[in-house]
Design a protein around this motif. Sequence first.
Motif, PDB file in Angstrom:
ATOM      1  N   LEU A  45       0.836  -1.194   0.000  1.00  0.00           N
ATOM      2  CA  LEU A  45       0.000   0.000   0.000  1.00  0.00           C
ATOM      3  C   LEU A  45       0.873   1.247   0.000  1.00  0.00           C
ATOM      4  CD1 LEU A  45      -2.942  -0.696   2.487  1.00  0.00           C
ATOM      5  CD2 LEU A  45      -3.039  -0.524  -0.008  1.00  0.00           C
ATOM      6  N   ALA A  46       0.580   2.181  -0.908  1.00  0.00           N
ATOM      7  CA  ALA A  46       1.274   3.466  -0.941  1.00  0.00           C
ATOM      8  C   ALA A  46       0.676   4.379   0.122  1.00  0.00           C
ATOM      9  CB  ALA A  46       1.133   4.089  -2.330  1.00  0.00           C
ATOM     10  N   ASP A  47       1.302   5.524   0.338  1.00  0.00           N
ATOM     11  CA  ASP A  47       0.830   6.468   1.346  1.00  0.00           C
ATOM     12  C   ASP A  47      -0.593   6.953   1.060  1.00  0.00           C
ATOM     13  OD1 ASP A  47       3.227   6.256   2.655  1.00  0.00           O
ATOM     14  OD2 ASP A  47       4.113   8.040   1.733  1.00  0.00           O
ATOM     15  N   ASP A  48      -0.948   6.996  -0.228  1.00  0.00           N
ATOM     16  CA  ASP A  48      -2.293   7.467  -0.581  1.00  0.00           C
ATOM     17  C   ASP A  48      -3.332   6.352  -0.573  1.00  0.00           C
ATOM     18  OD1 ASP A  48      -1.627   6.008  -2.806  1.00  0.00           O
ATOM     19  OD2 ASP A  48      -1.751   7.671  -4.227  1.00  0.00           O
ATOM     20  N   GLY A  49      -2.915   5.154  -0.138  1.00  0.00           N
ATOM     21  CA  GLY A  49      -3.844   4.042  -0.052  1.00  0.00           C
ATOM     22  C   GLY A  49      -3.947   3.196  -1.299  1.00  0.00           C
ATOM     23  N   SER A  50      -3.270   3.608  -2.374  1.00  0.00           N
ATOM     24  CA  SER A  50      -3.297   2.827  -3.612  1.00  0.00           C
ATOM     25  C   SER A  50      -2.360   1.629  -3.506  1.00  0.00           C
ATOM     26  CB  SER A  50      -2.887   3.694  -4.805  1.00  0.00           C
ATOM     27  OG  SER A  50      -1.558   4.168  -4.642  1.00  0.00           O
TER      28      SER A  50
END
Length: 224
Positions: free
Chosen positions: A156-161
Motif C-alpha cells: 500500500l502506498a501512502d495514498d492508499g493505492s
Amino acid sequence: MSKLDQPTATPPVVDRARFEEALADQVAAEKEVTRHNDRVSASRRRLPMVEVEDYAFAAPEGPVRLSELFGDGYLLLVQNVMFGPDWDEGCPSCTWAVDNLPANMARVADEGIAFAMVSHAPVAELEEWRARRGWQHRWVSSHDTTYHWDWGWTQLADDGSQVLHPGYSYYLLSGGKPYLTYTTRARGTEAVLATAHIMDRTVYGRQQDWEDSPRGWPQEPTYG
C-alpha cells in the motif's frame, strides 16, 4: 527519435593498435566483474532458506498448490508479473521481461528447474492477456490468497493505492514443503534478461537516461 534511426554521434576513430589497447583494458575490467559475480554467487549458495505457506493459487484447471508448481522436481523459479486485480493489461516492462524468456524453456526444465508465473489479477484476466501475447508458460493467480501481500509483491502506498513489484523467487521443495531460497526485484531481475545484456554491449547501450554515456549519445526515459 526511434532506435531504428541511426544516431549522428559516434565514438572517436583510432588505429587498430589503439583500439586493441583500449579493448584489452575493457576486457580486464569485465573479467574482474565476472570474478566478483562468482564471489557473489558463492555467497548466494550459502543463504539460509525460509518455509513458505503452500498457497493454493488459481489456474485455468482449478486450484494449484505452490508445491505442485514444482512438477516432478525440487527446484522452482517463479516470475512475479505485475498485473493488478483491476488492470486490463499486464505491466509493459513485465511483459517485455516475459518475452525475453528463453525461446526453448525446455532447456531450463532439462536442468531440473520448473518455471511458473504468478500475478495478483484474477486468472481470467491472465488467460486473456496470455492469449494476446501467445505465451505458453504456466501462469497462476494469487488473487484469492495473501501471497502478494505476505511477500511484499503488493504493498500500500501512502495514498492508499496498491503498488505492485516485479521480481523472481527461487524455491526449493524439501520434505514436501516449499522453501524460499532467494528472491530479487528491481534491477536484480536483469540477470535473466538477455536483450538487456545484448543492448549493454552495443555502442549506444540501452539508450536510457540513467546511463552514463558520452555527450550526444541517444537517451530516452526508461519507461517512456
